[in-house]
Design a protein around this motif. Structure first.
Motif, PDB file in Angstrom:
ATOM      1  N   ASN A 106      52.928  67.412  47.547  1.00 31.93           N
ATOM      2  CA  ASN A 106      52.972  66.228  48.083  1.00 31.93           C
ATOM      3  C   ASN A 106      54.007  65.849  48.566  1.00 31.93           C
ATOM      4  O   ASN A 106      54.571  65.193  49.639  1.00 31.93           O
ATOM      5  N   ASP A 107      55.169  65.857  47.740  1.00 31.09           N
ATOM      6  CA  ASP A 107      56.453  65.469  47.051  1.00 31.09           C
ATOM      7  C   ASP A 107      57.527  66.508  48.831  1.00 31.09           C
ATOM      8  O   ASP A 107      58.255  65.852  49.267  1.00 31.09           O
ATOM      9  N   VAL A 108      57.001  67.418  48.247  1.00 30.32           N
ATOM     10  CA  VAL A 108      57.854  68.444  48.919  1.00 30.32           C
ATOM     11  C   VAL A 108      57.084  67.747  51.142  1.00 30.32           C
ATOM     12  O   VAL A 108      58.699  67.955  51.323  1.00 30.32           O
ATOM     13  N   ILE A 109      56.274  67.798  50.991  1.00 31.89           N
ATOM     14  CA  ILE A 109      55.636  67.622  52.366  1.00 31.89           C
ATOM     15  C   ILE A 109      56.646  66.431  52.597  1.00 31.89           C
ATOM     16  O   ILE A 109      56.844  66.436  53.138  1.00 31.89           O
ATOM     17  N   ARG A 110      56.785  65.326  51.903  1.00 27.74           N
ATOM     18  CA  ARG A 110      57.416  64.169  52.181  1.00 27.74           C
ATOM     19  C   ARG A 110      59.006  64.431  52.319  1.00 27.74           C
ATOM     20  O   ARG A 110      59.689  63.523  53.402  1.00 27.74           O
ATOM     21  N   LEU A 111      59.659  64.746  51.473  1.00 27.13           N
ATOM     22  CA  LEU A 111      60.976  65.133  51.801  1.00 27.13           C
ATOM     23  C   LEU A 111      61.071  66.001  52.551  1.00 27.13           C
ATOM     24  O   LEU A 111      62.029  65.384  53.603  1.00 27.13           O
ATOM     25  N   THR A 112      60.654  66.855  53.105  1.00 22.99           N
ATOM     26  CA  THR A 112      61.430  68.103  53.735  1.00 22.99           C
ATOM     27  C   THR A 112      60.746  67.343  55.595  1.00 22.99           C
ATOM     28  O   THR A 112      61.200  68.054  56.648  1.00 22.99           O
ATOM     29  N   ARG A 113      59.565  66.811  55.688  1.00 20.67           N
ATOM     30  CA  ARG A 113      58.962  66.132  56.776  1.00 20.67           C
ATOM     31  C   ARG A 113      58.325  67.378  57.356  1.00 20.67           C
ATOM     32  O   ARG A 113      58.199  67.590  58.707  1.00 20.67           O
ATOM     33  N   PHE A 114      58.133  68.883  57.132  1.00 19.54           N
ATOM     34  CA  PHE A 114      56.776  69.287  57.337  1.00 19.54           C
ATOM     35  C   PHE A 114      56.022  69.425  56.961  1.00 19.54           C
ATOM     36  O   PHE A 114      55.461  68.765  56.059  1.00 19.54           O
TER      37      PHE A 114
END
Length: 78
Positions: A12-20
Motif C-alpha cells: 500500500n505504501d508503494v502504491i501511494r508513493l508510485t501512484r501506480f
C-alpha cells in the motif's frame, strides 16, 4: 506500535508513493524485465526497501516514454 523501520514500505505504501495501481505493481513484480525491486517477507508482510523503490522510480521516470508504455504505465490519476 508499528516496529517496522520506516525504510520498509508495504505494498500500500508503494502504491501511494508510485501512484501506480495494485495491478500495475503486481505486473511489474511478475515481469523480470521491469527491474522492479524484489520484496521480502517479514512476519507475514510483503515489504520493499524504500531506497530500492526510489531508485526504480528514478530509472522508470527517465526511461523514454515508449519504453514506459511497454512496461505498463497506467498511473492512477491524482
Amino acid at each position: 506500535m508499528n516496529d517496522i523501520p520506516s525504510r520498509w514500505l508495504s505494498v500500500n505504501d508503494v502504491i501511494r508513493l508510485t501512484r501506480f495501481s495494485r495491478s500495475s505493481i503486481n505486473n511489474f513484480r511478475a515481469d523480470p524485465e521491469s527491474g522492479f525491486p524484489l520484496p521480502i517477507e517479514v512476519r507475514g508482510r510483503i515489504l520493499f526497501l524504500r531506497e530500492e523503490i526510489d531508485a526504480w522510480m528514478a530509472k522508470f521516470e527517465t526511461a523514454p516514454r515508449r519504453q514506459r508504455m511497454r512496461q505498463g504505465d497506467d498511473r492512477v490519476a491524482a
